[in-house]
Design a protein around this motif. Structure first.
Motif, PDB file in Angstrom:
ATOM      1  N   ILE A  40       1.070  -0.988   0.071  1.00  0.00           N
ATOM      2  CA  ILE A  40       0.109  -0.284  -0.084  1.00  0.00           C
ATOM      3  C   ILE A  40       1.098   0.831  -0.059  1.00  0.00           C
ATOM      4  CG2 ILE A  40      -1.741  -0.966   1.360  1.00  0.00           C
ATOM      5  CD1 ILE A  40      -0.932   0.642   3.289  1.00  0.00           C
ATOM      6  N   THR A  41       0.391   2.355  -0.272  1.00  0.00           N
ATOM      7  CA  THR A  41       1.886   3.449  -0.218  1.00  0.00           C
ATOM      8  C   THR A  41       0.602   4.599   0.365  1.00  0.00           C
ATOM      9  OG1 THR A  41       1.939   3.422  -2.851  1.00  0.00           O
ATOM     10  CG2 THR A  41       2.348   4.995  -1.891  1.00  0.00           C
ATOM     11  N   THR A  71     -11.349  -0.302  -1.732  1.00  0.00           N
ATOM     12  CA  THR A  71     -12.692  -0.489  -2.564  1.00  0.00           C
ATOM     13  C   THR A  71     -11.901  -0.982  -3.802  1.00  0.00           C
ATOM     14  OG1 THR A  71     -12.124   1.624  -3.013  1.00  0.00           O
ATOM     15  CG2 THR A  71     -13.770   1.494  -1.111  1.00  0.00           C
ATOM     16  N   GLY A  72     -13.541  -1.006  -4.769  1.00  0.00           N
ATOM     17  CA  GLY A  72     -13.806  -1.128  -6.237  1.00  0.00           C
ATOM     18  C   GLY A  72     -12.548  -2.473  -6.298  1.00  0.00           C
ATOM     19  N   THR A  73     -12.246  -2.760  -7.412  1.00  0.00           N
ATOM     20  CA  THR A  73     -11.833  -4.481  -8.289  1.00  0.00           C
ATOM     21  C   THR A  73      -9.787  -4.004  -9.029  1.00  0.00           C
ATOM     22  OG1 THR A  73     -11.954  -3.544 -10.725  1.00  0.00           O
ATOM     23  CG2 THR A  73     -13.836  -4.571  -8.802  1.00  0.00           C
ATOM     24  N   ASN A  74      -9.798  -5.400  -8.569  1.00  0.00           N
ATOM     25  CA  ASN A  74      -8.061  -5.367  -8.994  1.00  0.00           C
ATOM     26  C   ASN A  74      -7.385  -5.156 -10.173  1.00  0.00           C
ATOM     27  OD1 ASN A  74      -7.693  -7.199  -6.917  1.00  0.00           O
ATOM     28  ND2 ASN A  74      -8.763  -8.906  -7.708  1.00  0.00           N
ATOM     29  N   LYS A 117      -4.526  -1.196 -12.021  1.00  0.00           N
ATOM     30  CA  LYS A 117      -3.349  -1.709 -12.141  1.00  0.00           C
ATOM     31  C   LYS A 117      -1.919  -1.519 -12.241  1.00  0.00           C
ATOM     32  CE  LYS A 117      -6.627  -3.531 -16.107  1.00  0.00           C
ATOM     33  NZ  LYS A 117      -7.028  -3.443 -17.564  1.00  0.00           N
ATOM     34  N   THR A 118      -2.264   0.227 -12.253  1.00  0.00           N
ATOM     35  CA  THR A 118      -1.059   1.310 -12.101  1.00  0.00           C
ATOM     36  C   THR A 118      -0.670   1.601 -10.945  1.00  0.00           C
ATOM     37  OG1 THR A 118      -2.209   2.976 -12.583  1.00  0.00           O
ATOM     38  CG2 THR A 118      -1.999   1.706 -14.580  1.00  0.00           C
ATOM     39  N   GLY A 119      -1.237   1.431  -9.716  1.00  0.00           N
ATOM     40  CA  GLY A 119      -0.706   2.802  -8.496  1.00  0.00           C
ATOM     41  C   GLY A 119      -1.479   1.576  -7.107  1.00  0.00           C
ATOM     42  N   ASN A 120      -1.334   1.395  -6.164  1.00  0.00           N
ATOM     43  CA  ASN A 120      -1.436   0.571  -5.141  1.00  0.00           C
ATOM     44  C   ASN A 120      -2.613   1.309  -4.250  1.00  0.00           C
ATOM     45  OD1 ASN A 120       1.258  -1.085  -4.918  1.00  0.00           O
ATOM     46  ND2 ASN A 120       2.463   0.147  -4.071  1.00  0.00           N
ATOM     47  N   PRO A 121      -3.798   0.702  -3.364  1.00  0.00           N
ATOM     48  CA  PRO A 121      -3.998   1.389  -2.788  1.00  0.00           C
ATOM     49  C   PRO A 121      -3.494   1.929  -1.631  1.00  0.00           C
ATOM     50  CG  PRO A 121      -5.006  -0.859  -2.966  1.00  0.00           C
ATOM     51  CD  PRO A 121      -3.229  -0.712  -3.015  1.00  0.00           C
ATOM     52  N   ARG A 122      -4.635   3.410  -1.452  1.00  0.00           N
ATOM     53  CA  ARG A 122      -3.838   4.908  -0.105  1.00  0.00           C
ATOM     54  C   ARG A 122      -4.852   4.547   0.625  1.00  0.00           C
ATOM     55  NH1 ARG A 122       0.525   7.895  -1.947  1.00  0.00           N
ATOM     56  NH2 ARG A 122       0.898   7.609  -4.306  1.00  0.00           N
ATOM     57  N   PRO A 123      -4.722   4.623   1.444  1.00  0.00           N
ATOM     58  CA  PRO A 123      -5.366   4.638   2.369  1.00  0.00           C
ATOM     59  C   PRO A 123      -7.012   5.178   2.860  1.00  0.00           C
ATOM     60  CG  PRO A 123      -3.142   5.871   3.287  1.00  0.00           C
ATOM     61  CD  PRO A 123      -3.579   5.390   1.835  1.00  0.00           C
ATOM     62  N   ALA A 148      -1.582   4.768  11.671  1.00  0.00           N
ATOM     63  CA  ALA A 148      -3.160   5.773  12.456  1.00  0.00           C
ATOM     64  C   ALA A 148      -2.674   7.303  11.515  1.00  0.00           C
ATOM     65  CB  ALA A 148      -3.093   5.141  13.725  1.00  0.00           C
ATOM     66  N   GLY A 149      -1.300   7.397  11.704  1.00  0.00           N
ATOM     67  CA  GLY A 149      -0.774   8.445  10.659  1.00  0.00           C
ATOM     68  C   GLY A 149      -0.952   8.977  10.413  1.00  0.00           C
ATOM     69  N   ALA A 150      -1.397   7.364   9.231  1.00  0.00           N
ATOM     70  CA  ALA A 150      -1.317   7.368   7.406  1.00  0.00           C
ATOM     71  C   ALA A 150      -3.605   7.796   7.569  1.00  0.00           C
ATOM     72  CB  ALA A 150      -1.380   6.313   6.681  1.00  0.00           C
ATOM     73  N   LYS A 151      -3.622   7.687   8.526  1.00  0.00           N
ATOM     74  CA  LYS A 151      -5.225   7.597   8.483  1.00  0.00           C
ATOM     75  C   LYS A 151      -6.086   6.095   7.549  1.00  0.00           C
ATOM     76  CE  LYS A 151      -5.675  11.758  11.127  1.00  0.00           C
ATOM     77  NZ  LYS A 151      -6.149  12.450  10.890  1.00  0.00           N
ATOM     78  N   VAL A 152      -4.997   5.085   7.619  1.00  0.00           N
ATOM     79  CA  VAL A 152      -5.685   3.972   7.893  1.00  0.00           C
ATOM     80  C   VAL A 152      -6.878   3.855   8.418  1.00  0.00           C
ATOM     81  CG1 VAL A 152      -5.874   1.774   7.772  1.00  0.00           C
ATOM     82  CG2 VAL A 152      -3.988   3.104   6.891  1.00  0.00           C
ATOM     83  N   ALA A 153      -8.424   4.238   8.150  1.00  0.00           N
ATOM     84  CA  ALA A 153      -9.408   3.497   9.309  1.00  0.00           C
ATOM     85  C   ALA A 153      -9.222   2.629   9.933  1.00  0.00           C
ATOM     86  CB  ALA A 153     -10.708   3.507   7.796  1.00  0.00           C
ATOM     87  N   VAL A 154     -10.013   1.019   9.437  1.00  0.00           N
ATOM     88  CA  VAL A 154      -9.642   0.453  10.544  1.00  0.00           C
ATOM     89  C   VAL A 154      -8.294  -1.142  10.877  1.00  0.00           C
ATOM     90  CG1 VAL A 154     -11.152  -1.715  10.780  1.00  0.00           C
ATOM     91  CG2 VAL A 154     -12.104   0.577   9.920  1.00  0.00           C
ATOM     92  N   ARG A 155      -8.008  -1.483  11.359  1.00  0.00           N
ATOM     93  CA  ARG A 155      -6.509  -1.947  11.083  1.00  0.00           C
ATOM     94  C   ARG A 155      -7.111  -3.079  12.415  1.00  0.00           C
ATOM     95  NH1 ARG A 155      -1.124  -2.193  13.545  1.00  0.00           N
ATOM     96  NH2 ARG A 155      -0.387  -3.612  12.541  1.00  0.00           N
ATOM     97  N   TRP A 156      -6.656  -4.163  11.406  1.00  0.00           N
ATOM     98  CA  TRP A 156      -6.549  -5.237  12.737  1.00  0.00           C
ATOM     99  C   TRP A 156      -5.546  -6.240  13.100  1.00  0.00           C
ATOM    100  CZ3 TRP A 156     -11.082  -9.627  10.605  1.00  0.00           C
ATOM    101  CH2 TRP A 156     -12.024  -8.574  10.278  1.00  0.00           C
ATOM    102  N   ILE A 157      -5.399  -7.099  14.334  1.00  0.00           N
ATOM    103  CA  ILE A 157      -4.352  -7.319  14.121  1.00  0.00           C
ATOM    104  C   ILE A 157      -5.169  -9.108  14.622  1.00  0.00           C
ATOM    105  CG2 ILE A 157      -2.199  -8.345  15.336  1.00  0.00           C
ATOM    106  CD1 ILE A 157      -1.873  -4.869  15.719  1.00  0.00           C
ATOM    107  N   VAL A 158      -4.296  -9.782  14.345  1.00  0.00           N
ATOM    108  CA  VAL A 158      -4.775 -10.768  14.238  1.00  0.00           C
ATOM    109  C   VAL A 158      -3.523 -11.840  14.872  1.00  0.00           C
ATOM    110  CG1 VAL A 158      -5.156 -13.732  13.060  1.00  0.00           C
ATOM    111  CG2 VAL A 158      -6.086 -11.861  12.452  1.00  0.00           C
TER     112      VAL A 158
END
Length: 209
Positions: free
Chosen positions: A93-94, A108-111, A115-121, A147-157
Motif C-alpha cells: 500500500i502507499t 474499495t473498487g476492483t483489482n 493496475k498502475t498504483g497501490n491502494p491509498r489509505p 494511524a498517522g496515515a489515517k487507515v480507518a480500520v486496522r486488525w491484528i490477528v
C-alpha cells in the motif's frame, strides 16, 4: 518457554541491539525514490523489504500458522466482498512516506483499479496483519504508521494471545494512535463494514490455527 515469553524475549533483544535512531547520518528514501529503486532493479521481488517512514527495512519471515491465518482471511473476505472489492495478499500500500506490505487488505473498487498504483489509505476498507514474532512491532511501530496515515480500520490477528484486535478512529499528530481498540475472542465474530454498512462477519476461530 511459552509463545508469549519467546516473543517478549525476541522483542527485548531487538530493542537492545537496534537503536531507535541510527548513531550516524542516514539517508531516508522518499516513496518516489523507493519506486525508482524497484524500477531499475536495485530492489527486486526476491528482496523481502518494505519502506517504513523512509527506511528500507527487512520483513519478518512467515511460518505455517501465519500462512494458515492469511489464507483463512483471504477466503473469508472474498466470500464477503465478492467482485465489488479488491482483496490483496502481502502486497504494498502507499502512504506519503511509506510503502508497507500488510498481510491482507480489503480495498474499495476492483483489482483492475490498481493496475498502475497501490491502494491509498482512503481506499482501504480493512487492513490486517497476522502477528506472532512481529507482534510487538505491529502493536507499536506499525500501529503508529497506519494511524498517522489515517487507515480507518486496522486488525491484528494476534496468534500469541489468540484474539483479533480491531483498531478504529485513527488520530494523527506527534504521537499517532487509534482512539478505539476492541478485542475479539475465538467465540466472537468480527464485523467487516464499509460506508456504515456491515458487509459480513468473520468468526475469530476460523482465523486461528
Amino acid at each position: 518457554m511459552s509463545s508469549a515469553a519467546r516473543v517478549t524475549k525476541q522483542a527485548n533483544r531487538r530493542t537492545e541491539l537496534v537503536p531507535a535512531i541510527p548513531p550516524f547520518p542516514m539517508h531516508r528514501f522518499t516513496v518516489d525514490e523507493y519506486h525508482r529503486m524497484i524500477e531499475t532493479g536495485i530492489i527486486t521481488e526476491n528482496d523481502r523489504v518494505e519502506l517504513l517512514r523512509g527506511w528500507v527495512v527487512a520483513k519478518m519471515g512467515t511460518n505455517p500458522p501465519h500462512n494458515y491465518a492469511v489464507n483463512a482471511l483471504m477466503k473469508a473476505l472474498l466470500a464477503i466482498a465478492g467482485p465489488d472489492a479488491a482483496v490483496r495478499i502481502q502486497q504494498p500500500i502507499t502512504t506519503t512516506d511509506s510503502e508497507p506490505e500488510p498481510d491482507v487488505v480489503l480495498a474499495t473498487g476492483t483489482n483492475a483499479d490498481y493496475k498502475t498504483g497501490n491502494p491509498r489509505p482512503s481506499e482501504m476498507i480493512v487492513l490486517v496483519e497476522v502477528s506472532e514474532s512481529s507482534l510487538l512491532e505491529d502493536q507499536t511501530t506499525k500501529l503508529a504508521l497506519y494511524a498517522g496515515a489515517k487507515v480507518a480500520v486496522r486488525w491484528i490477528v494476534n496468534l500469541v494471545e489468540r484474539r483479533v484486535e480491531v483498531y478504529t478512529q485513527p488520530r494523527g499528530g506527534k504521537s499517532p494512535t487509534y482512539k478505539s481498540q476492541t478485542n475479539s475472542a475465538p467465540g466472537d465474530a468480527v464485523p467487516v463494514a464499509c460506508g456504515g454498512k456491515t458487509l459480513g462477519r468473520i468468526p475469530v476461530k476460523e482465523l486461528l490455527p
